[in-house]
Scaffold this active site. Structure first.
Site, short mmCIF file in Angstrom:
data_model
loop_
_atom_site.label_atom_id
_atom_site.label_comp_id
_atom_site.label_asym_id
_atom_site.label_seq_id
_atom_site.Cartn_x
_atom_site.Cartn_y
_atom_site.Cartn_z
CG MET A 80 39.13 49.91 -5.67
SD MET A 80 40.80 50.35 -6.19
CE MET A 80 41.00 49.33 -7.66
CG HIS A 81 40.27 44.89 -4.72
ND1 HIS A 81 40.94 45.01 -5.91
CD2 HIS A 81 40.92 45.68 -3.83
CE1 HIS A 81 41.97 45.84 -5.75
NE2 HIS A 81 41.97 46.26 -4.50
CG ASP B 23 38.74 52.96 -2.37
OD1 ASP B 23 39.60 52.57 -3.21
OD2 ASP B 23 38.54 52.34 -1.30
#
Length: 483
Positions: A79-80, A235
């Site tokens: 992520m991110h 995830d």
């Protein structure tokens, strides 16, 4: 047949299942991380695509007849990551990853604006996407001026697969731009970072169809199609679907590169001051809370590199039988920390070293340090209103009996170990591909695996673990002014 693609930090995994959810085959292609400066962490999106193509090719070559029946693909990923594209869909720079802390000052400035916590329900962490765009605008203005789209890592794979700019709720929750209660982009927060809705991908739910594989790729793969690509999941949400963690109070602990304590919720329960993440789940109308530590199995991997050994060798040296924590303690803050400290500057440490300390003592200290950091996360989850009564264990670190016993005792919770199989993010992604392509009921599909064994807290060691955890917490306070 349905394919799950999980874009991790250290590699991408492709996993093929049939409509009965039996695993047909899988393959992994490795990735590396560039760290050009302290606190930086980057990957080239082109490397993701090359790794995905290689992993898919391995599965196709190993199972040609089954692969020819492919009908759906689900995506999962780290992520991110801030992955920036120009108007021609060319990547403008390497993606700035989830464990990159360069934007700490920008994150702090955004977090000081009440709207961010009010709308997202979360702290603006340095690893989140929005502060990275502010950093790029400040330090790489020529790049920022060309940004047409900001995609998350797994959605960069979707762009390659379908040509579409799309994301979904669970992954978008980690950007600091999503109104998580409304499950939509916040124009106010986008404007606060110099962005607009035009820079964002469209949003769908993780179970929805998010385009179809492009004809050129279908030709390369020898398929006629159509092959639907699901919205997918970040995830951890994908791992939750793989483990069947859907309903209020169900929980898992993940010992991957990072460490996660994840609890499913039937409603959105933000508590930003706890540093607990309160995000959308990958299923419509569901949310989750999680605490995140930035180095879990990665801490053991670091110890292995420094010791010129493998993580498996170190885990074997630690033994299977849990013992009381020794004088050596380890603080696993190799990349800073999220929950509960939100501290990008803190770094790790061994404390209590003596001549008698041998390598297994240091290994057990690393495992115990991660367990204590996860216990800090559990306390934060309690403050945020989640009280799981047991957890399932996944991730590479979950192969160590000693580590799981340490976690069970540090958390004072039973740890369920699923039967042998792959129930992580790639499996959850494949389930989403099945749901999107077939219209199957998500709850019926995403059932939990059978439990092979349960590791209970050791009551004889609870006092020693409680005392060591108290020392661990005091060591963070002592270390903080020094870093």
């Amino acid at each position: 047949m349905f394919l799950g693609l999980d874009l991790g930090t250290s590699g991408i995994r492709a996993l093929l299942i049939d409509d009965a959810q039996q695993i047909i085959g899988s393959a992994t292609a490795d990735l590396t991380v560039a760290r050009p400066h302290p606190g930086w962490s980057e990957q080239d999106p082109a490397d993701w695509i090359a790794a995905a193509a290689a992993a898919i090719a391995q599965v196709r070559q190993a199972h040609p007849s089954e692969f020819s029946a492919l009908r759906g693909i689900g995506l999962s990923g780290q992520m991110h990551g801030a992955t920036l594209y120009d108007a021609a869909d060319r990547a403008l720079r390497p993606s700035i990853l989830w464990n990159d802390t360069r934007a700490a000052a920008e994150a702090s400035a955004l977090d000081a604006q009440p709207a961010f916590r009010d709308i997202t329900g979360n702290i603006v962490f340095p690893g989140f996407t929005a502060p990275k765009l502010v950093w790029v605008a400040r330090h790489e203005p020529e790049v920022f001026a060309k940004v047409a789209k900001v995609l998350l890592p797994k959605d960069a794979l979707r762009l390659w697969l379908t040509g579409d700019h799309l994301s979904e709720m669970s992954d978008a929750s980690g950007t600091s731009w999503l109104d998580i209660g409304a499950r939509d982009w916040s124009d106010k927060l986008l404007a606060a970072t110099g962005m607009s809705r035009d820079h964002m991908p469209g949003l769908i739910e993780g179970t929805e169809a998010g385009g179809q594989v492009r004809p050129a790729l279908l030709g390369d793969w020898g398929l006629t199609g159509p092959v639907v690509v699901a919205g997918g999941a970040g995830d951890n949400a994908a791992s939750a679907l793989g483990m069947g963690v859907l309903t209020e109070g169900q929980a898992f602990v993940s010992l991957g590169t990072s460490g996660v304590l994840f609890v499913a919720n039937d409603a959105w329960r933000p508590r930003a001051d706890s540093a607990v993440h309160a995000f959308c789940h990958a299923l419509p109308g569901r949310w989750h809370q999680m605490g995140v530590i930035l180095s879990a199995a990665d801490a053991l991997n670091w110890h292995a590199r420094a010791s010129h050994a493998t993580a498996q060798t170190l885990a074997q040296e630690a033994g299977d039988d849990l013992r009381a924590p020794g004088p050596v303690m380890f603080l696993p803050y190799l990349s800073g920390e999220r929950t509960p400290h939100n501290d990008a500057r803190i770094r790790g440490a061994f404390v209590g070293l003596g001549h008698e300390a041998a390598r297994p003592d240091l290994t057990r200290a690393v495992m115990e340090g991660v367990a204590f950091a996860l216990a800090d996360n559990l306390h934060a989850l309690h403050a945020a209103g989640s009280r799981p009564d047991r957890v399932m264990a996944i991730g590479g670190g979950a192969q160590s009996p000693y580590w799981l016993a340490a976690i069970a005792t540090a958390l004072d919770l039973p740890v369920d170990v699923p039967v042998h199989g792959d129930f992580g993010a790639a499996f959850g992604a494949a389930r989403l591909g099945l749901i999107a392509a077939s219209g199957a009921d998500p709850v019926a599909i995403c059932q939990p695996p059978a439990t092979a064994r349960t590791i209970l807290p050791d009551p004889s060691l609870r006092p020693a673990y409680a005392a060591a955890h108290d020392r661990f917490r005091r060591l963070y306070a002592a270390l903080k002014p020094l870093t």
